[in-house]
Design a protein around this motif. Structure first.
Motif, mmCIF file in Angstrom:
data_model
loop_
_atom_site.group_PDB
_atom_site.id
_atom_site.type_symbol
_atom_site.label_atom_id
_atom_site.label_comp_id
_atom_site.label_asym_id
_atom_site.label_seq_id
_atom_site.Cartn_x
_atom_site.Cartn_y
_atom_site.Cartn_z
ATOM 1 N N ALA A 40 0.820 -1.200 0.000
ATOM 2 C CA ALA A 40 0.000 0.000 0.000
ATOM 3 C C ALA A 40 0.859 1.257 0.000
ATOM 4 O O ALA A 40 0.484 2.257 -0.557
ATOM 5 N N PHE A 41 1.989 1.196 0.667
ATOM 6 C CA PHE A 41 2.908 2.324 0.623
ATOM 7 C C PHE A 41 4.327 1.811 0.795
ATOM 8 O O PHE A 41 4.558 0.709 1.273
ATOM 9 N N VAL A 42 5.263 2.602 0.379
ATOM 10 C CA VAL A 42 6.673 2.242 0.484
ATOM 11 C C VAL A 42 7.343 3.316 1.324
ATOM 12 O O VAL A 42 7.448 4.464 0.903
ATOM 13 N N PRO A 43 7.772 2.954 2.541
ATOM 14 C CA PRO A 43 8.394 3.974 3.390
ATOM 15 C C PRO A 43 9.724 4.433 2.806
ATOM 16 O O PRO A 43 10.501 3.619 2.299
ATOM 17 N N PRO A 44 9.995 5.732 2.862
ATOM 18 C CA PRO A 44 11.283 6.219 2.363
ATOM 19 C C PRO A 44 12.417 5.745 3.258
ATOM 20 O O PRO A 44 12.247 5.555 4.458
ATOM 21 N N VAL A 45 13.583 5.567 2.650
ATOM 22 C CA VAL A 45 14.732 5.047 3.393
ATOM 23 C C VAL A 45 15.980 5.840 3.022
ATOM 24 O O VAL A 45 16.137 6.281 1.888
ATOM 25 N N ASP A 46 16.836 6.051 4.006
ATOM 26 C CA ASP A 46 18.174 6.606 3.793
ATOM 27 C C ASP A 46 19.166 5.493 4.109
ATOM 28 O O ASP A 46 19.033 4.818 5.132
ATOM 29 N N VAL A 47 20.149 5.302 3.240
ATOM 30 C CA VAL A 47 21.192 4.305 3.467
ATOM 31 C C VAL A 47 22.529 5.027 3.380
ATOM 32 O O VAL A 47 22.800 5.725 2.397
ATOM 33 N N TYR A 48 23.340 4.878 4.427
ATOM 34 C CA TYR A 48 24.665 5.479 4.408
ATOM 35 C C TYR A 48 25.619 4.590 5.175
ATOM 36 O O TYR A 48 25.212 3.663 5.873
ATOM 37 N N GLU A 49 26.910 4.858 5.008
ATOM 38 C CA GLU A 49 27.920 4.055 5.688
ATOM 39 C C GLU A 49 29.048 4.936 6.175
ATOM 40 O O GLU A 49 29.279 6.022 5.667
ATOM 41 N N ASP A 50 29.746 4.423 7.182
ATOM 42 C CA ASP A 50 30.985 5.028 7.629
ATOM 43 C C ASP A 50 32.027 3.914 7.651
ATOM 44 O O ASP A 50 31.805 2.841 7.081
ATOM 45 N N GLU A 51 33.133 4.128 8.302
ATOM 46 C CA GLU A 51 34.204 3.128 8.251
ATOM 47 C C GLU A 51 33.896 1.874 9.062
ATOM 48 O O GLU A 51 34.535 0.849 8.882
ATOM 49 N N HIS A 52 32.875 1.921 9.940
ATOM 50 C CA HIS A 52 32.585 0.786 10.812
ATOM 51 C C HIS A 52 31.272 0.074 10.511
ATOM 52 O O HIS A 52 31.112 -1.085 10.873
ATOM 53 N N LYS A 53 30.310 0.747 9.870
ATOM 54 C CA LYS A 53 28.984 0.152 9.718
ATOM 55 C C LYS A 53 28.231 0.756 8.533
ATOM 56 O O LYS A 53 28.601 1.794 8.010
ATOM 57 N N VAL A 54 27.133 0.065 8.171
ATOM 58 C CA VAL A 54 26.161 0.561 7.204
ATOM 59 C C VAL A 54 24.873 0.787 7.977
ATOM 60 O O VAL A 54 24.472 -0.046 8.795
ATOM 61 N N VAL A 55 24.217 1.927 7.739
ATOM 62 C CA VAL A 55 23.013 2.295 8.477
ATOM 63 C C VAL A 55 21.863 2.511 7.497
ATOM 64 O O VAL A 55 22.028 3.169 6.474
ATOM 65 N N LEU A 56 20.697 1.955 7.846
ATOM 66 C CA LEU A 56 19.468 2.180 7.093
ATOM 67 C C LEU A 56 18.479 2.869 8.021
ATOM 68 O O LEU A 56 18.296 2.431 9.163
ATOM 69 N N LYS A 57 17.863 3.948 7.546
ATOM 70 C CA LYS A 57 16.837 4.655 8.318
ATOM 71 C C LYS A 57 15.556 4.664 7.502
ATOM 72 O O LYS A 57 15.518 5.220 6.411
ATOM 73 N N LEU A 58 14.518 4.043 8.041
ATOM 74 C CA LEU A 58 13.217 3.984 7.384
ATOM 75 C C LEU A 58 12.216 4.822 8.158
ATOM 76 O O LEU A 58 12.153 4.731 9.382
ATOM 77 N N GLU A 59 11.429 5.606 7.438
ATOM 78 C CA GLU A 59 10.374 6.391 8.068
ATOM 79 C C GLU A 59 9.098 5.563 8.087
ATOM 80 O O GLU A 59 8.512 5.277 7.048
ATOM 81 N N VAL A 60 8.683 5.167 9.284
ATOM 82 C CA VAL A 60 7.455 4.391 9.450
ATOM 83 C C VAL A 60 6.656 4.949 10.633
ATOM 84 O O VAL A 60 6.449 4.265 11.632
ATOM 85 N N PRO A 61 6.189 6.197 10.545
ATOM 86 C CA PRO A 61 5.457 6.786 11.671
ATOM 87 C C PRO A 61 4.101 6.124 11.869
ATOM 88 O O PRO A 61 3.510 5.596 10.928
ATOM 89 N N GLY A 62 3.660 6.166 13.096
ATOM 90 C CA GLY A 62 2.346 5.623 13.408
ATOM 91 C C GLY A 62 2.333 4.145 13.701
ATOM 92 O O GLY A 62 1.278 3.564 13.898
ATOM 93 N N LEU A 63 3.477 3.511 13.708
ATOM 94 C CA LEU A 63 3.554 2.082 14.001
ATOM 95 C C LEU A 63 4.123 1.859 15.390
ATOM 96 O O LEU A 63 4.936 2.637 15.874
#
Length: 160
Positions: A40-63
């Motif tokens: 029904a919807f696709v939450p937006p996501v930011d994906v970034y990395e630094d020297e130690h890890k990869v991070v994903l941030k998903l916007e899923v308000p209301g859950l």
């Protein structure tokens, strides 16, 4: 200069083909063949990395935290959930409904350089944050260069 034959219906046929393709994709998504398109919807996501890890941030308000399902299988990270439309007992007259409701599904293929045993997930203020640590061999290393530590090389001397 090239001579081009005039075809007055060429654009109409092209438009018809594109519309047929659009309706065919819509019918397939209604049949449930593609979970990403059927969502029904696709939450937006930011994906970034630094020297130690990869991070994903998903916007899923209301859950709520319990309504989010995160799975990692064979280097594929999958995030699923459902935002339900809350009905109240009284009859309401909506003028506009712009928020998306229903299920969502996001899938990410992780590279082999990540340690899938070191995954952390945090949910705060409607943002789901997933961190995956990099393997030790994938992290950048600093190599120290020594100055003047090698013995001087002398040319044209016979070997002993």
């Amino acid at each position: 200069m090239a001579i081009t034959r005039f075809a007055p219906y060429r654009d109409v046929v092209s438009l018809q083909n594109r519309l047929n393709s659009l309706f065919q994709d819509f019918n397939q998504s209604q049949a449930g063949t593609d979970p990403v398109v059927a969502a029904a919807f696709v939450p937006p996501v930011d994906v970034y990395e630094d020297e130690h890890k990869v991070v994903l941030k998903l916007e899923v308000p209301g859950l709520k935290r319990e309504e989010i399902d995160i799975q990692l299988d064979n280097h594929t990270l999958t995030v699923r959930g459902e935002r339900k439309f809350e009905k109240e007992e009284k009859q309401e007259n909506f003028h506009r409904i712009e928020r998306r409701y229903g299920s969502f599904y996001r899938s990410f293929t992780l590279p082999n350089t990540l340690n899938t045993e070191q995954v952390k997930a945090d949910y705060d203020a409607g943002v789901l944050r997933v961190e995956v640590e990099k393997r030790a061999e994938a992290k950048p290393r600093q190599i120290k260069v020594e100055v003047g530590s090698a013995a001087p090389r002398v040319e044209n001397q016979p070997a002993a």
